[in-house]
Design a protein around this motif. Structure first.
Motif, mmCIF file in Angstrom:
data_model
loop_
_atom_site.group_PDB
_atom_site.id
_atom_site.type_symbol
_atom_site.label_atom_id
_atom_site.label_comp_id
_atom_site.label_asym_id
_atom_site.label_seq_id
_atom_site.Cartn_x
_atom_site.Cartn_y
_atom_site.Cartn_z
ATOM 1 N N LYS A 1 1.353 9.337 -5.764
ATOM 2 C CA LYS A 1 1.133 10.576 -4.993
ATOM 3 C C LYS A 1 1.127 11.839 -5.846
ATOM 4 C CE LYS A 1 5.971 11.322 -3.571
ATOM 5 N NZ LYS A 1 6.562 10.274 -4.426
ATOM 6 N N GLN B 1 -6.226 6.360 -1.028
ATOM 7 C CA GLN B 1 -5.445 5.540 -0.097
ATOM 8 C C GLN B 1 -6.273 4.369 0.432
ATOM 9 O OE1 GLN B 1 -3.944 8.155 2.937
ATOM 10 N NE2 GLN B 1 -2.591 9.247 1.525
ATOM 11 N N ILE C 1 0.847 3.979 -2.963
ATOM 12 C CA ILE C 1 0.427 5.324 -2.572
ATOM 13 C C ILE C 1 1.526 6.322 -2.924
ATOM 14 C CG2 ILE C 1 -0.015 6.829 -0.580
ATOM 15 C CD1 ILE C 1 -1.535 4.405 0.659
ATOM 16 N N ALA D 1 1.136 5.732 5.474
ATOM 17 C CA ALA D 1 0.775 6.386 4.210
ATOM 18 C C ALA D 1 0.872 7.898 4.346
ATOM 19 C CB ALA D 1 -0.634 5.979 3.796
ATOM 20 N N SER E 1 0.837 -1.203 0.000
ATOM 21 C CA SER E 1 0.000 0.000 0.000
ATOM 22 C C SER E 1 0.872 1.254 0.000
ATOM 23 C CB SER E 1 -0.922 0.015 1.217
ATOM 24 O OG SER E 1 -1.859 -1.031 1.166
#
Length: 203
Positions: A60, A72, A56, A115, A52
């Motif tokens: 971004k 997310q 992410i 994240a 993840s």
């Protein structure tokens, strides 16, 4: 290489998500009555957090800020679904044992924390390592709690009996409140060890 070592050390020891940041403790308290449960849960979260964070970070720069959180959650949900499908297909008994806790990985503060705190402002590979380290740090804490609870509550480790005949199990360790006693003790020990090393460095 030193950069990655620092990231790994931070996730596992100096900035451990459970022991230092005190997040993600709900599952740490809920699934730690058996070491195998903790190991599978920890690996599932490590897989989800690492991948993840990677995606992410990768996305971004093209993700609109006003839907950042939605993106997310979507990415995290995708990997949680993969874990859930894998467990149901290849480890049905474990899937049944862990029950809703696998699905709740989506809302685990560790994943969203990495994240927001790291992946959205760092390169993909660094974020992958950071997510992996945070997951391993979480897994090690779960295993530490669950091994103690399983030994005292069942007289075994990973299902293999190690206590002699006549051993009287501690019923409290089998029950959820058992984790409330073990986890704070581990947190206290680690906190003091980390602070002691920092004090030595300052001297």
């Amino acid at each position: 290489m030193n950069k990655y070592k620092k990231i790994i050390k931070s996730g596992i020891i100096t900035d451990n998500p459970v022991l230092i940041q005190v997040i993600g403790i709900c599952s740490a308290l809920a699934v730690t009555n058996l070491a195998l449960n903790s190991l599978i849960m920890g690996l599932a979260l490590t897989f989800t957090t690492a991948l993840s964070s990677f995606f992410i970070s990768l996305l971004k720069d093209i993700t609109p800020k006003h839907i950042r959180m939605v993106v997310q959650v979507f990415i995290i949900s995708f990997f949680v679904i993969i874990v859930d499908i894998f467990l149901k297909a290849y480890m049905p008994s474990m899937s049944k044992t862990l029950g809703p806790y696998v699905g709740l990985i989506i809302t685990n503060c560790i994943i969203m924390g990495r994240a927001e705190a790291y992946a959205i402002s760092n390169p993909p590979l660094n974020s992958l390592v950071d997510g992996f380290a945070a997951g391993i740090g979480y897994t090690l804490v779960l295993l530490a709690v669950s091994i103690i609870r399983e030994i005292l509550g069942f007289g075994s480790i990973f299902g293999f009996r190690i206590m002699p005949e006549g051993f009287v199990p501690w019923t409290l360790m089998v029950m959820p409140p058992g984790a409330f006693f073990i986890l704070p003790i581990i947190m206290w020990i680690v906190y003091n060890l980390v602070n002691k090393k920092e004090e030595v460095k300052k001297q």
